[in-house]
Design an enzyme around this catalytic site. Sequence first.
Site, PDB file in Angstrom:
ATOM      1  N   LYS A  53       7.527  -6.458  13.242  1.00  0.00           N
ATOM      2  CA  LYS A  53       7.907  -5.278  13.007  1.00  0.00           C
ATOM      3  C   LYS A  53       8.576  -4.623  11.266  1.00  0.00           C
ATOM      4  CE  LYS A  53       7.209  -2.760  15.720  1.00  0.00           C
ATOM      5  NZ  LYS A  53       5.424  -2.737  15.807  1.00  0.00           N
ATOM      6  N   ALA A  54       8.049  -5.978  10.325  1.00  0.00           N
ATOM      7  CA  ALA A  54       8.119  -5.485   9.375  1.00  0.00           C
ATOM      8  C   ALA A  54       7.727  -4.904   8.069  1.00  0.00           C
ATOM      9  CB  ALA A  54       9.259  -6.828   8.761  1.00  0.00           C
ATOM     10  N   THR A  56       4.183  -6.234   9.210  1.00  0.00           N
ATOM     11  CA  THR A  56       2.474  -6.963   9.468  1.00  0.00           C
ATOM     12  C   THR A  56       0.848  -6.349   9.248  1.00  0.00           C
ATOM     13  OG1 THR A  56       4.299  -7.743  10.968  1.00  0.00           O
ATOM     14  CG2 THR A  56       2.268  -9.433  10.823  1.00  0.00           C
ATOM     15  N   HIS A 117       4.628 -15.020  13.294  1.00  0.00           N
ATOM     16  CA  HIS A 117       5.794 -13.949  12.852  1.00  0.00           C
ATOM     17  C   HIS A 117       6.674 -15.134  13.748  1.00  0.00           C
ATOM     18  CE1 HIS A 117       4.745  -9.931  13.629  1.00  0.00           C
ATOM     19  NE2 HIS A 117       4.875 -10.158  15.259  1.00  0.00           N
ATOM     20  N   SER A 147      12.636  -0.388  14.780  1.00  0.00           N
ATOM     21  CA  SER A 147      11.603  -0.247  14.955  1.00  0.00           C
ATOM     22  C   SER A 147      10.830  -1.112  15.963  1.00  0.00           C
ATOM     23  CB  SER A 147       9.988  -1.011  13.257  1.00  0.00           C
ATOM     24  OG  SER A 147       8.665  -1.224  13.723  1.00  0.00           O
ATOM     25  N   TYR A 203       9.210  -4.465   2.487  1.00  0.00           N
ATOM     26  CA  TYR A 203       8.741  -2.794   2.621  1.00  0.00           C
ATOM     27  C   TYR A 203       9.019  -2.139   2.034  1.00  0.00           C
ATOM     28  CZ  TYR A 203       7.700   0.400   6.359  1.00  0.00           C
ATOM     29  OH  TYR A 203       7.561   1.293   7.115  1.00  0.00           O
ATOM     30  N   VAL A 237      -4.419   2.455   2.774  1.00  0.00           N
ATOM     31  CA  VAL A 237      -3.325   1.647   3.647  1.00  0.00           C
ATOM     32  C   VAL A 237      -2.790   2.816   3.720  1.00  0.00           C
ATOM     33  CG1 VAL A 237      -4.541  -0.577   3.074  1.00  0.00           C
ATOM     34  CG2 VAL A 237      -2.874   0.596   1.378  1.00  0.00           C
ATOM     35  N   GLN A 238      -2.600   4.162   3.619  1.00  0.00           N
ATOM     36  CA  GLN A 238      -1.876   4.711   3.229  1.00  0.00           C
ATOM     37  C   GLN A 238      -0.831   4.828   5.100  1.00  0.00           C
ATOM     38  OE1 GLN A 238       0.946   5.801   1.058  1.00  0.00           O
ATOM     39  NE2 GLN A 238      -0.598   4.580  -0.227  1.00  0.00           N
TER      40      GLN A 238
END
Length: 303
Positions: A53-54, A56, A117, A147, A203, A237-238
């Site tokens: 959840k960072a 990826t 991960h 997250s 991030y 990639v927004q």
Amino acid sequence: MEIPDMASLKLQSRPEMFDFEGISMTHFFTDNWEKLKNFQARPDDILIATYPKAGTTWVSYILDLLYFGNDDLERQTSKPIYMRIPCLEACFQEFSTVTGTEMADNLPTSPRLIKTHLPVQFVPKSFWEQNSRIVYVARNAKDNAVSYFHFDRMNMVQPDPGDWNSFIEKFMKGKNVFGPWYDHVSGWWEKKQTYSNLLYLFYEDLVEDTGREVERLSSFLGLSTSVEEREKITKGVQFDAMKQNNMTNHVNLPFMDFKISPFMRKGKVGDWKCHFTVAQNEQFDEVYKQKMKKTTVRFRTEI
Ligand code: PPS
């Protein structure tokens, strides 16, 4: 990998978590351990490594577009990101006969983009021997925890997170799949000091200025992308674009319950403020200070 519908899934209940060489894991990530340990990396492989959840999927998609965005329309329109960039340790025998290592072995591309991960000590040694490039993405602990909590709620192949209060207690103790966040981010940070083919991204930096980070990635990978190409990628990639894009929003995965929470949930820095109580925040800061006292890695919890 063929994706079955929910009705045909053999999954009866959520998986148990157990201690595996000091790290909390589920069998989905340890069943293929011998093959994983002996996985043969190549010098031009690119490993995308993160605590879950960072960011990826975000960085995976950026890399995918940097390498293959222009030359393979079919890839971009009909192959979900988790098929393009396999998770090396994954072994979901209930759903697929193909393991993460087999998917990686079968990748037709050069370079191969592979995600993991794993904490740094579990990475197959061939990656270090081959001096493969690695992109690590880290996210501040508070947003990462939030997250992860929502992900565990909606993802039936993860252990049940319980309520937020019990989840955050477990997070502080490092009792999450792939182990303690603290050791993960600091272990990889230490590795960066001696392994020069590792790019350590945050991030928060990606949210602050995606274009700048796309440029940083492109230069780390030795790619000569034009300003126009990078601008196009940055737009694609927004968060909203990826949320709408069925190739990146994971909507086809039958073990994820989007009625509970979407995979592309909020994509923000500072969402933790909507979850932590004042008391939880104070306790979290105290634990954080202890756990992170030996490392020099620094995070921003707001931008
Ligand atoms: S996983 O399951 O470990 O692969 O998940 P991962 O992709 O690492 O993390 C999912 C979180 O990243 C957010 N995300 C993004 N944020 C901003 N912009 C973009 N483009 C983007 N893509 C993914 C996603 O929304 C999850 O974070 P939360 O906070 O839950 O929204």
